[in-house]
Enzyme design. Sequence first.
Site, PDB file in Angstrom:
ATOM      1  N   CYS A  54      11.291 -13.616   4.958  1.00 32.51           N
ATOM      2  CA  CYS A  54      10.845 -14.432   3.826  1.00 32.51           C
ATOM      3  C   CYS A  54      12.003 -15.186   3.174  1.00 32.51           C
ATOM      4  O   CYS A  54      11.781 -16.129   2.409  1.00 32.51           O
ATOM      5  CB  CYS A  54      10.120 -13.570   2.798  1.00 32.51           C
ATOM      6  SG  CYS A  54      11.151 -12.265   2.073  1.00 32.51           S
TER       7      CYS A  54
ATOM      8  N   CYS B 198       5.486 -14.015   3.971  1.00 30.40           N
ATOM      9  CA  CYS B 198       5.574 -12.746   4.683  1.00 30.40           C
ATOM     10  C   CYS B 198       4.295 -12.536   5.482  1.00 30.40           C
ATOM     11  O   CYS B 198       3.198 -12.704   4.947  1.00 30.40           O
ATOM     12  CB  CYS B 198       5.768 -11.590   3.706  1.00 30.40           C
ATOM     13  SG  CYS B 198       5.785  -9.969   4.510  1.00 30.40           S
TER      14      CYS B 198
ATOM     15  N   CYS C 197       0.859  -1.193   0.000  1.00 30.46           N
ATOM     16  CA  CYS C 197       0.000   0.000   0.000  1.00 30.46           C
ATOM     17  C   CYS C 197       0.888   1.233   0.000  1.00 30.46           C
ATOM     18  O   CYS C 197       2.077   1.157   0.293  1.00 30.46           O
ATOM     19  CB  CYS C 197      -0.898   0.036   1.243  1.00 30.46           C
ATOM     20  SG  CYS C 197      -2.133  -1.282   1.303  1.00 30.46           S
TER      21      CYS C 197
ATOM     22  N   CYS D 161      14.711  -6.806   7.766  1.00 34.60           N
ATOM     23  CA  CYS D 161      13.820  -7.964   7.894  1.00 34.60           C
ATOM     24  C   CYS D 161      14.112  -8.894   6.736  1.00 34.60           C
ATOM     25  O   CYS D 161      13.902  -8.550   5.565  1.00 34.60           O
ATOM     26  CB  CYS D 161      12.350  -7.544   7.874  1.00 34.60           C
ATOM     27  SG  CYS D 161      11.224  -8.972   7.997  1.00 34.60           S
TER      28      CYS D 161
ATOM     29  N   ASP E  97      16.080 -11.047 -13.388  1.00 27.29           N
ATOM     30  CA  ASP E  97      14.786 -10.719 -12.785  1.00 27.29           C
ATOM     31  C   ASP E  97      14.995 -10.402 -11.312  1.00 27.29           C
ATOM     32  O   ASP E  97      16.011 -10.791 -10.720  1.00 27.29           O
ATOM     33  CB  ASP E  97      13.812 -11.894 -12.942  1.00 27.29           C
ATOM     34  CG  ASP E  97      12.349 -11.474 -12.874  1.00 27.29           C
ATOM     35  OD1 ASP E  97      12.078 -10.286 -12.596  1.00 27.29           O
ATOM     36  OD2 ASP E  97      11.468 -12.323 -13.089  1.00 27.29           O
TER      37      ASP E  97
ATOM     38  N   ASN F  39      -0.167   1.498   5.823  1.00 26.12           N
ATOM     39  CA  ASN F  39       0.646   0.581   5.021  1.00 26.12           C
ATOM     40  C   ASN F  39       1.297  -0.397   5.975  1.00 26.12           C
ATOM     41  O   ASN F  39       2.080   0.009   6.835  1.00 26.12           O
ATOM     42  CB  ASN F  39       1.717   1.349   4.238  1.00 26.12           C
ATOM     43  CG  ASN F  39       2.674   0.422   3.507  1.00 26.12           C
ATOM     44  OD1 ASN F  39       2.312  -0.696   3.161  1.00 26.12           O
ATOM     45  ND2 ASN F  39       3.882   0.885   3.269  1.00 26.12           N
ATOM     46  N   GLY F  40       0.960  -1.684   5.828  1.00 25.28           N
ATOM     47  CA  GLY F  40       1.543  -2.694   6.698  1.00 25.28           C
ATOM     48  C   GLY F  40       0.553  -3.784   7.016  1.00 25.28           C
ATOM     49  O   GLY F  40      -0.497  -3.921   6.378  1.00 25.28           O
TER      50      GLY F  40
ATOM     51  N   CYS G 295      12.236  -3.648   5.542  1.00 24.52           N
ATOM     52  CA  CYS G 295      11.884  -4.694   4.579  1.00 24.52           C
ATOM     53  C   CYS G 295      12.847  -4.663   3.393  1.00 24.52           C
ATOM     54  O   CYS G 295      12.949  -3.654   2.689  1.00 24.52           O
ATOM     55  CB  CYS G 295      10.446  -4.486   4.097  1.00 24.52           C
ATOM     56  SG  CYS G 295       9.955  -5.573   2.740  1.00 24.52           S
TER      57      CYS G 295
ATOM     58  N   GLY H 278      -0.083   0.050  -5.059  1.00 22.06           N
ATOM     59  CA  GLY H 278      -1.415  -0.529  -4.882  1.00 22.06           C
ATOM     60  C   GLY H 278      -2.340  -0.102  -5.997  1.00 22.06           C
ATOM     61  O   GLY H 278      -2.486   1.096  -6.245  1.00 22.06           O
TER      62      GLY H 278
ATOM     63  N   TYR I  71      12.302  -4.730  -4.983  1.00 24.15           N
ATOM     64  CA  TYR I  71      11.177  -4.753  -5.912  1.00 24.15           C
ATOM     65  C   TYR I  71      10.163  -3.631  -5.743  1.00 24.15           C
ATOM     66  O   TYR I  71       9.773  -2.985  -6.708  1.00 24.15           O
ATOM     67  CB  TYR I  71      10.464  -6.112  -5.784  1.00 24.15           C
ATOM     68  CG  TYR I  71       9.171  -6.224  -6.560  1.00 24.15           C
ATOM     69  CD1 TYR I  71       9.184  -6.339  -7.946  1.00 24.15           C
ATOM     70  CD2 TYR I  71       7.949  -6.214  -5.909  1.00 24.15           C
ATOM     71  CE1 TYR I  71       7.998  -6.436  -8.668  1.00 24.15           C
ATOM     72  CE2 TYR I  71       6.758  -6.313  -6.614  1.00 24.15           C
ATOM     73  CZ  TYR I  71       6.792  -6.433  -7.996  1.00 24.15           C
ATOM     74  OH  TYR I  71       5.633  -6.518  -8.703  1.00 24.15           O
TER      75      TYR I  71
ATOM     76  N   SER J   4      11.225  -4.123 -13.147  1.00 23.11           N
ATOM     77  CA  SER J   4      11.999  -4.165 -11.905  1.00 23.11           C
ATOM     78  C   SER J   4      13.370  -4.810 -12.063  1.00 23.11           C
ATOM     79  O   SER J   4      14.231  -4.650 -11.204  1.00 23.11           O
ATOM     80  CB  SER J   4      11.201  -4.871 -10.811  1.00 23.11           C
ATOM     81  OG  SER J   4      10.744  -6.125 -11.274  1.00 23.11           O
TER      82      SER J   4
END
Length: 470
Positions: free
Chosen positions: A446, A392, A5, A443, A355, A111-112, A246, A37, A252, A293
């Site tokens: 993932c 995640c 978001c 973090c 990628d 956002n979160g 993050c 978003g 990305y 990206s």
Amino acid sequence: MKEECGVVGVVIPDAEPRSNNVALQIYYALHTLQHRGQESTGITINDGNQLQSIKGMGLVPEVYSKDDLLKLVGNVGIGHVRYSTTGESKIENCQPMTVNYKNGTVAIAHNGNLVNGKELRDELEIDGHIFVTESDTEVIAHLLVKKLLRHDPVESIKAVMKRLVGSYSLTILIDDIMIAVRDPLGFKPLCIGEIDGGYVVASESVAIDTLNGKLIRDVNPGEIVVFGSKGIESYQIYKNKKTAHCVFEYIYFARPDSTIDGKLVYKVRERIGKELSREHPIDADIVSPVPDSGITSAIGYSNESDIKYREGLMKNRYIGRTFILPGQEMRETAVRLKMNTISANLKGKKVILVDDSIVRGTTSRKIINMVRNAGALEVHARIGSPPIKAPCYLGIDMATREELIAANKTNDEIKEMINADSIEYLSIDGLIKAIGIDRDNLCLGCLTGIYPVEIPGEECQCRQLKLNDF
């Protein structure tokens, strides 16, 4: 993997009482943050007496008409673009979330994702609170208005922060006061800028650039920032030794022209490509990105390896959202609609295809098959992130552990599945070096399956939270 978001807040204290300048500024900022978003969007303005909102499903230019924006008058407001991580895709879950209570009105853009959102919701429902959405944001709103009945805004937000576990970057309107809040570990980005006559808060610095503003600084992890008649007032609620930014913001999510926590994303992605080239060199004719990206990392790989950079795939940037018709043939058509090959650059070439990440692997196979069908002799996949091995819980809409290709398959198995001649990923050490932030302040949940906050059923190396005396 879907974007999360984006949040915005704008205040111009001395704007004319019936000015629509704030609404227009928020609109332009949200347009800039559209990549975060594409599901729904909303703007809420305080007109001096009450909150006025426009919310809708779809992209920013689809939801707001010029006439509607001109009716949103006031000198302070917040905005939001959403991709759901908690709650279904429907109008009720659009933000900003607005709540009326005994002493006034509150609007929140978030956002979160809260790890303990369901637990808090259950507790509030037992106390008689009624919810109209499925989002964590409404949980935050209920907790906040409960505290505002007895405390001032800063004390109220501080009390709410003590209850929340997870990631949250917030813009809040309490009557005509705008407030920015970032969680104690700083999972999601949030920054402050100065614009003509006022201030802007946004998820990324590109929104400030769009408004011809000047980036002042990031909101610190654990900080409350109040924008009022006295200018900016800062309250550092938590003062931790470690953060948990993050890593996928750098890999990305964020636009490459954004600066996040002091790091220009473009430079990080360029270094990712260089590290990838050093770790996994291979003989080839061209380095080609999966757009968009993968572009910057492919440039970095090319520069480091001295192998020519050539675009072999061209993205249709005007496609917007698409629906997928049933049947394999139509699914293949949908991929070609979004991306097409430049056969002259690929035919007869050994291609390094860069990628940003691989989640399930299904799209990677389709893209590699397109490159092969365009005449490539070999296709070597180079991935600008380590293998994604765990889900995640903190704000990214990612696959389950069962669906994650790297959680269940070896490199050789992945290579066969995506039809590549080879596949190699950036190491975690290489990623950390490229970002330029210490491992203990990122973090990596993932990628490692070890999370910085406690998540039921998962391994945790929990960061210690320290409340600040002020």
